[in-house]
Write a protein that holds these residues in place. Structure first.
Motif, PDB file in Angstrom:
ATOM      1  N   ILE A 171       0.834  -1.207   0.000  1.00 37.89           N
ATOM      2  CA  ILE A 171       0.000   0.000   0.000  1.00 37.89           C
ATOM      3  C   ILE A 171       0.864   1.251   0.000  1.00 37.89           C
ATOM      4  N   ALA A 172       0.641   2.126  -0.954  1.00 38.13           N
ATOM      5  CA  ALA A 172       1.265   3.452  -0.947  1.00 38.13           C
ATOM      6  C   ALA A 172       0.805   4.310  -2.114  1.00 38.13           C
ATOM      7  N   ALA A 173      -0.012   3.760  -3.015  1.00 38.04           N
ATOM      8  CA  ALA A 173      -0.477   4.559  -4.156  1.00 38.04           C
ATOM      9  C   ALA A 173      -1.176   5.807  -3.616  1.00 38.04           C
ATOM     10  N   PRO A 174      -0.993   6.926  -4.306  1.00 41.93           N
ATOM     11  CA  PRO A 174      -1.386   8.213  -3.729  1.00 41.93           C
ATOM     12  C   PRO A 174      -2.897   8.420  -3.579  1.00 41.93           C
ATOM     13  N   LEU A 175      -3.702   7.605  -4.235  1.00 40.53           N
ATOM     14  CA  LEU A 175      -5.154   7.800  -4.150  1.00 40.53           C
ATOM     15  C   LEU A 175      -5.840   6.735  -3.290  1.00 40.53           C
ATOM     16  N   THR A 176      -5.055   5.823  -2.724  1.00 44.14           N
ATOM     17  CA  THR A 176      -5.644   4.724  -1.965  1.00 44.14           C
ATOM     18  C   THR A 176      -6.237   5.196  -0.633  1.00 44.14           C
ATOM     19  N   GLU A 177      -7.479   4.777  -0.369  1.00 45.38           N
ATOM     20  CA  GLU A 177      -8.148   5.082   0.900  1.00 45.38           C
ATOM     21  C   GLU A 177      -8.652   3.768   1.516  1.00 45.38           C
ATOM     22  N   TYR A 178      -9.194   3.873   2.732  1.00 41.59           N
ATOM     23  CA  TYR A 178      -9.698   2.675   3.418  1.00 41.59           C
ATOM     24  C   TYR A 178     -10.679   1.886   2.558  1.00 41.59           C
ATOM     25  N   LYS A 179     -11.555   2.612   1.846  1.00 42.20           N
ATOM     26  CA  LYS A 179     -12.570   1.904   1.069  1.00 42.20           C
ATOM     27  C   LYS A 179     -11.934   1.003   0.012  1.00 42.20           C
ATOM     28  N   HIS A 180     -10.751   1.406  -0.501  1.00 40.45           N
ATOM     29  CA  HIS A 180     -10.085   0.567  -1.495  1.00 40.45           C
ATOM     30  C   HIS A 180      -9.519  -0.698  -0.869  1.00 40.45           C
ATOM     31  N   ILE A 181      -9.106  -0.594   0.380  1.00 38.34           N
ATOM     32  CA  ILE A 181      -8.597  -1.783   1.084  1.00 38.34           C
ATOM     33  C   ILE A 181      -9.750  -2.766   1.285  1.00 38.34           C
ATOM     34  N   ASP A 182     -10.877  -2.227   1.721  1.00 35.77           N
ATOM     35  CA  ASP A 182     -12.043  -3.097   1.946  1.00 35.77           C
ATOM     36  C   ASP A 182     -12.496  -3.740   0.644  1.00 35.77           C
ATOM     37  N   MET A 183     -12.514  -2.932  -0.420  1.00 28.91           N
ATOM     38  CA  MET A 183     -12.920  -3.468  -1.715  1.00 28.91           C
ATOM     39  C   MET A 183     -11.945  -4.556  -2.171  1.00 28.91           C
ATOM     40  N   ALA A 184     -10.662  -4.293  -1.954  1.00 31.78           N
ATOM     41  CA  ALA A 184      -9.646  -5.274  -2.365  1.00 31.78           C
ATOM     42  C   ALA A 184      -9.863  -6.602  -1.638  1.00 31.78           C
ATOM     43  N   TRP A 185     -10.114  -6.487  -0.360  1.00 30.52           N
ATOM     44  CA  TRP A 185     -10.326  -7.705   0.433  1.00 30.52           C
ATOM     45  C   TRP A 185     -11.548  -8.464  -0.072  1.00 30.52           C
ATOM     46  N   GLU A 186     -12.572  -7.726  -0.445  1.00 28.43           N
ATOM     47  CA  GLU A 186     -13.783  -8.357  -0.984  1.00 28.43           C
ATOM     48  C   GLU A 186     -13.462  -9.093  -2.284  1.00 28.43           C
ATOM     49  N   VAL A 187     -12.684  -8.441  -3.152  1.00 39.23           N
ATOM     50  CA  VAL A 187     -12.288  -9.078  -4.417  1.00 39.23           C
ATOM     51  C   VAL A 187     -11.507 -10.357  -4.140  1.00 39.23           C
ATOM     52  N   ILE A 188     -10.562 -10.266  -3.207  1.00 38.42           N
ATOM     53  CA  ILE A 188      -9.740 -11.442  -2.870  1.00 38.42           C
ATOM     54  C   ILE A 188     -10.632 -12.574  -2.361  1.00 38.42           C
ATOM     55  N   CYS A 189     -11.548 -12.230  -1.454  1.00 34.94           N
ATOM     56  CA  CYS A 189     -12.437 -13.257  -0.897  1.00 34.94           C
ATOM     57  C   CYS A 189     -13.334 -13.866  -1.971  1.00 34.94           C
ATOM     58  N   ASN A 190     -13.858 -13.025  -2.846  1.00 32.84           N
ATOM     59  CA  ASN A 190     -14.724 -13.543  -3.908  1.00 32.84           C
ATOM     60  C   ASN A 190     -14.006 -14.559  -4.781  1.00 32.84           C
ATOM     61  N   HIS A 191     -12.778 -14.205  -5.173  1.00 36.83           N
ATOM     62  CA  HIS A 191     -12.012 -15.135  -6.016  1.00 36.83           C
ATOM     63  C   HIS A 191     -11.664 -16.399  -5.242  1.00 36.83           C
ATOM     64  N   ALA A 192     -11.277 -16.230  -3.981  1.00 42.20           N
ATOM     65  CA  ALA A 192     -10.939 -17.403  -3.168  1.00 42.20           C
ATOM     66  C   ALA A 192     -12.176 -18.276  -2.987  1.00 42.20           C
ATOM     67  N   ASN A 193     -13.314 -17.637  -2.713  1.00 45.31           N
ATOM     68  CA  ASN A 193     -14.566 -18.389  -2.555  1.00 45.31           C
ATOM     69  C   ASN A 193     -14.854 -19.238  -3.780  1.00 45.31           C
ATOM     70  N   ALA A 194     -14.742 -18.590  -4.938  1.00 43.80           N
ATOM     71  CA  ALA A 194     -15.051 -19.305  -6.179  1.00 43.80           C
ATOM     72  C   ALA A 194     -14.107 -20.496  -6.350  1.00 43.80           C
ATOM     73  N   MET A 195     -12.841 -20.274  -6.044  1.00 48.80           N
ATOM     74  CA  MET A 195     -11.866 -21.347  -6.247  1.00 48.80           C
ATOM     75  C   MET A 195     -11.978 -22.417  -5.170  1.00 48.80           C
ATOM     76  N   LEU A 196     -12.468 -22.022  -3.987  1.00 50.46           N
ATOM     77  CA  LEU A 196     -12.655 -23.004  -2.913  1.00 50.46           C
ATOM     78  C   LEU A 196     -14.030 -23.647  -2.979  1.00 50.46           C
ATOM     79  N   ASP A 197     -14.816 -23.257  -4.011  1.00 53.26           N
ATOM     80  CA  ASP A 197     -16.167 -23.793  -4.198  1.00 53.26           C
ATOM     81  C   ASP A 197     -17.078 -23.485  -3.037  1.00 53.26           C
ATOM     82  N   VAL A 198     -16.936 -22.284  -2.487  1.00 53.19           N
ATOM     83  CA  VAL A 198     -17.819 -21.856  -1.408  1.00 53.19           C
ATOM     84  C   VAL A 198     -18.842 -20.883  -1.993  1.00 53.19           C
ATOM     85  N   ASN A 199     -20.044 -20.921  -1.521  1.00 50.39           N
ATOM     86  CA  ASN A 199     -21.047 -19.967  -2.007  1.00 50.39           C
ATOM     87  C   ASN A 199     -21.269 -18.840  -0.995  1.00 50.39           C
TER      88      ASN A 199
END
Lengths: 507, 507
Positions: free
Chosen positions: B479-507
């Motif tokens: 993390i250090a990009a000049p426009l990054t805020e908390y909401k981007h961290i939360d969104m990133a985590w959501e993206v990571i979880c979504n992809h992990a969920n799909a690959m782990l076959d979780v709904n």
């Protein structure tokens, strides 16, 4: 590997608030506001540039007296900073873009060049490998082919030539030289064995840019094996093929391994052109890597009438010139072409796991980090692209030709005044001249011209620098600054005559 | 030397006219018009940056299909070129300034950083020696002292410290490493004799940035003499002083000459900090040159709570970090301090007649060309000066601390999800994590995480890269990009979880 605890000793518990305009790093509207201010500041600078002494007249250490000892704790507004630039920095600048700047070799700016730098800084992407920002790599390969075609480089140097060649934008000629020396060194040591490194010999003339010696030294090649071939007035200080041939023969007899030669198109002192064709006919028999340095004069080769200077380049190995010198592309933009990029990449490539990616794994893509010294690289291709498109080949040739015409005009002015003499042939847009011994009676010629130059530079109206070749101290008058017009040449000549008159005690 | 004739074969007799707006290189009003367009173009880009896929989704070779084979003959208007940038270049960009960019180490921009680049490009002066533009040299010395004080560097590294030290802005860490290696090499060979070059040994850990090995190779030091000391999980992959000590002892017994060690504050893979104090206690007994590379983490040291990581620096010889990484100063801006600049200048100085001048002759002034590889250099100090003044120490610390806080927040999100694990201690603003073996049953852990990362990067919402340390494939979230805020961290985590969920076959 288990989850590790956060080390609590690095915790920061202080409060902070981010709520003023200077408290956001890159607010689009704040950038817009400040960006417009900076554009106006620069446009006004270009408008007023002739009001400043061309060569800075400050004494060393002036700035320390004006600036505080440490960075401010609280933010300062851009308007105040720009006031300080004008008040504190401008007096300490030598104005390289002034129309009255005729010193060194020019480092030319242009509207398109500055816009290219702005765009590159705004996007601020890092194109070390293709995947890190594909457009940065691909645009660079494309514009290097465009520019190669503009100067009629043989196809063997181009990506599109089908022989494996290609180009890369480096920062400076020094970098280009160092990269190619190291490429040649590694290629040769692979062949002859690494223990022979002490036997490697490199060649240059006494007119070759001093950066070459520095690059050789950095590369670890023994300076005793750096052959500086003396030039003479007989060859107008160009590298003499016979001298080169004799030196190589002698080295081979003594058990040395000829590795590398640097030939120059447009030397720094007097813009002499080494006879590339003849030199390459010699070197190719020995498998010597030939790098052709056209740092300043390469820009002129976009005009067909100058391309004959590159005759023989088909037998060289690499070629570089600085588009920031005489192709209006702002510092820095050194264009390097190599026939065999694998020599570069074999010497300079790194394959760390953290940069591993599918594109690189195919080995079908260009990763420019392996074509240069550094990993990181700015997106300089944007700048070159903007320059080539904003002006077009036609206008770019016109700019070059107008500089050459102005140089001819200056040369005529000098020639018509019998107190002066031209002391080296003018090949491009630089004229080397001096007050002639005939006009000086028993005065020391070199000393007089040295004092004349210092007298002129100290007045701040124009700025020139000097060279010392074959014992002759000469004043160099180099034309290419982006705002220079005929009237500036005439004014410069008047300044020169006025100072010479005063020193010669003529009224 | 008589007046020489102009060689008539280079004459150009064609007509040309300079009468359109694109036919002047640097018309102030035309610059103003186009400059404002560029500022608006960039402001709009920052406004819309989240609309683009962070990692470019193009296929290699895409741009060649879109652009012509050669440069245009006639000029093209800037409006058209900017349209092409948006249509043809943007899809090929990986958007390093996007708030959703968490890859590599960041290369951070800021309003002040871009303005500094604009100002530097506009003035386009070349400060190779003091006289060539005194403000360029003097401002650089001043801001390097400012920045040195901000990170509490010992006085021995500062111009104002009275011990002869000082700082210089280089382009990249690779350049800084190469310069200091060559300085150390020349200093040592002066002492022990040049024939001992084969005996020189350099030290690093297996976590040291790969640029160091490249710099060693370029410098001509034998790669067999490059000691890569293995690190282990026991020391969290930091360089172990005992291993170093044993290696040095062994080398000395075998007749080698220990020359140089590179220690790292914040390694590339996992931001590990080498124990500088302990390492320097060992090296100082042997007269080994220690370079401290804090390329990314150095920026954090403007906050007092991070300065303990530099404990021991008083016994090192040189220190560098990239203000373009985590100090918002746009590529390129590598800040290098050395205790003994004469080691640099002895190795890298050149004294050509054509650059001779009174100031240099006094030997009392800094000529930065002798502190770096190249002759030419951009006026980068302006940029650093603008960054330090526009934000002030207070805000700059706040930016760093906000990035660290966001990293802690992300770390907590990862820690709270038992399917994931943190795989390296978080020292700064980067978190190394992976889907845990416990969540994967009999799936291959590294392969799964590799596929997860590729799946995420291919969607274009966020961009991360990886490391492989001690056999563990991990995803790096920097993390250090000049426009990054908390909401981007939360969104990133959501993206990571979504992809992990799909690959782990979780709904």
């Amino acid at each position: 590997m288990g989850t590790m605890k956060i080390n609590p000793e690095h915790e920061f518990d202080g409060q902070f608030s981010i709520n003023t305009s200077s408290s956001r790093l890159l607010d689009p509207e704040e950038f817009r506001r400040q960006g417009h201010m900076m554009v106006d500041f620069l446009a006004d600078y270009f408008q007023n540039i002739e009001k400043y002494p061309v060569r800075s007249q400050v004494e060393p250490g002036y700035l320390k007296k004006l600036l505080p000892d440490s960075a401010p704790y609280k933010p300062e507004p851009i308007a105040k900073i720009l006031e300080d630039v004008e008040r504190d920095i401008f007096p300490g600048l030598t104005h390289w873009q002034s129309p009255n700047f005729f010193a060194y070799f020019p480092c030319t700016s242009s509207t398109a060049g500055i816009l290219g730098e702005m765009l590159s800084a705004g996007l601020n992407v890092v194109g070390f490998s293709l995947i890190a920002s594909p457009a940065a790599t691909e645009l660079e390969s494309i514009v290097m082919d465009w520019l190669g075609k503009m100067i009629s480089l043989p196809k063997t140097y181009l990506f599109s030539g089908g022989h494996g060649g290609g180009g890369v934008i480096q920062g400076t000629t020094c970098e280009a030289m160092l990269c190619t020396i190291v490429a040649a060194r590694e290629q040769m040591l692979e062949k002859v064995g690494r223990e022979k490194v002490d036997k490697l010999v490199v060649y240059a003339s006494d007119q070759t840019h001093f950066s070459f010696e520095k690059a050789v030294k950095i590369s670890g090649i023994k300076l005793e094996n750096f052959r500086v071939i003396p030039t003479t007035k007989d060859t107008e200080f160009a590298l003499d093929p016979k001298s080169l041939s004799r030196t190589i023969e002698q080295d081979i007899k003594s058990g040395f391994i000829p590795l590398f030669m640097c030939a120059t198109i447009g030397t720094t002192s007097t813009t002499v052109v080494d006879p590339l064709k003849l030199l390459c006919e010699i070197t190719k028999d020995y498998g010597i890597w030939v790098h052709v340095d056209a740092a300043y004069a390469g820009g002129a080769c976009i005009c067909p009438e100058f391309q004959h200077f590159l005759d023989g380049i088909e037998n060289a190995n690499s070629f570089s010139f600085n588009a920031h010198k005489w192709l209006f592309s702002n510092l820095d933009c050194c264009c390097l072409w190599v026939k065999d990029p694998s020599a570069l990449t074999n010497a300079l490539s790194t394959r760390p796991e953290c940069l591993r990616n599918k594109a690189t794994d195919t080995k079908q893509v260009v990763d420019y980090k392996d074509w240069q010294l550094s990993l990181s690289r700015r997106f300089r291709a944007l700048k070159l692209w903007l320059v080539l498109r904003s002006y077009g080949i036609d206008n770019l040739r016109n700019f070059i030709r107008s500089h050459v015409k102005m140089a001819k005009h200056f040369e005529q002015l000098v020639s018509m005044d019998e107190r002066f003499e031209i002391v080296a042939p003018r090949n491009f847009s630089m004229v080397c001249f001096r007050v002639s011994p005939l006009a000086l009676g028993n005065k020391q010629v070199n000393k007089f011209n040295m004092e004349l130059l210092e007298s002129i530079n100290s007045c701040g109206n124009i700025h020139m620098t000097h060279a010392l070749v074959g014992g002759v101290y000469m004043i160099r008058f180099a034309i290419a600054a982006p705002l220079t017009e005929y009237k500036h040449i005439d004014m410069a000549w008047e300044v020169i005559c006025n100072h010479a008159n005063a020193m010669l005690d003529v009224n």
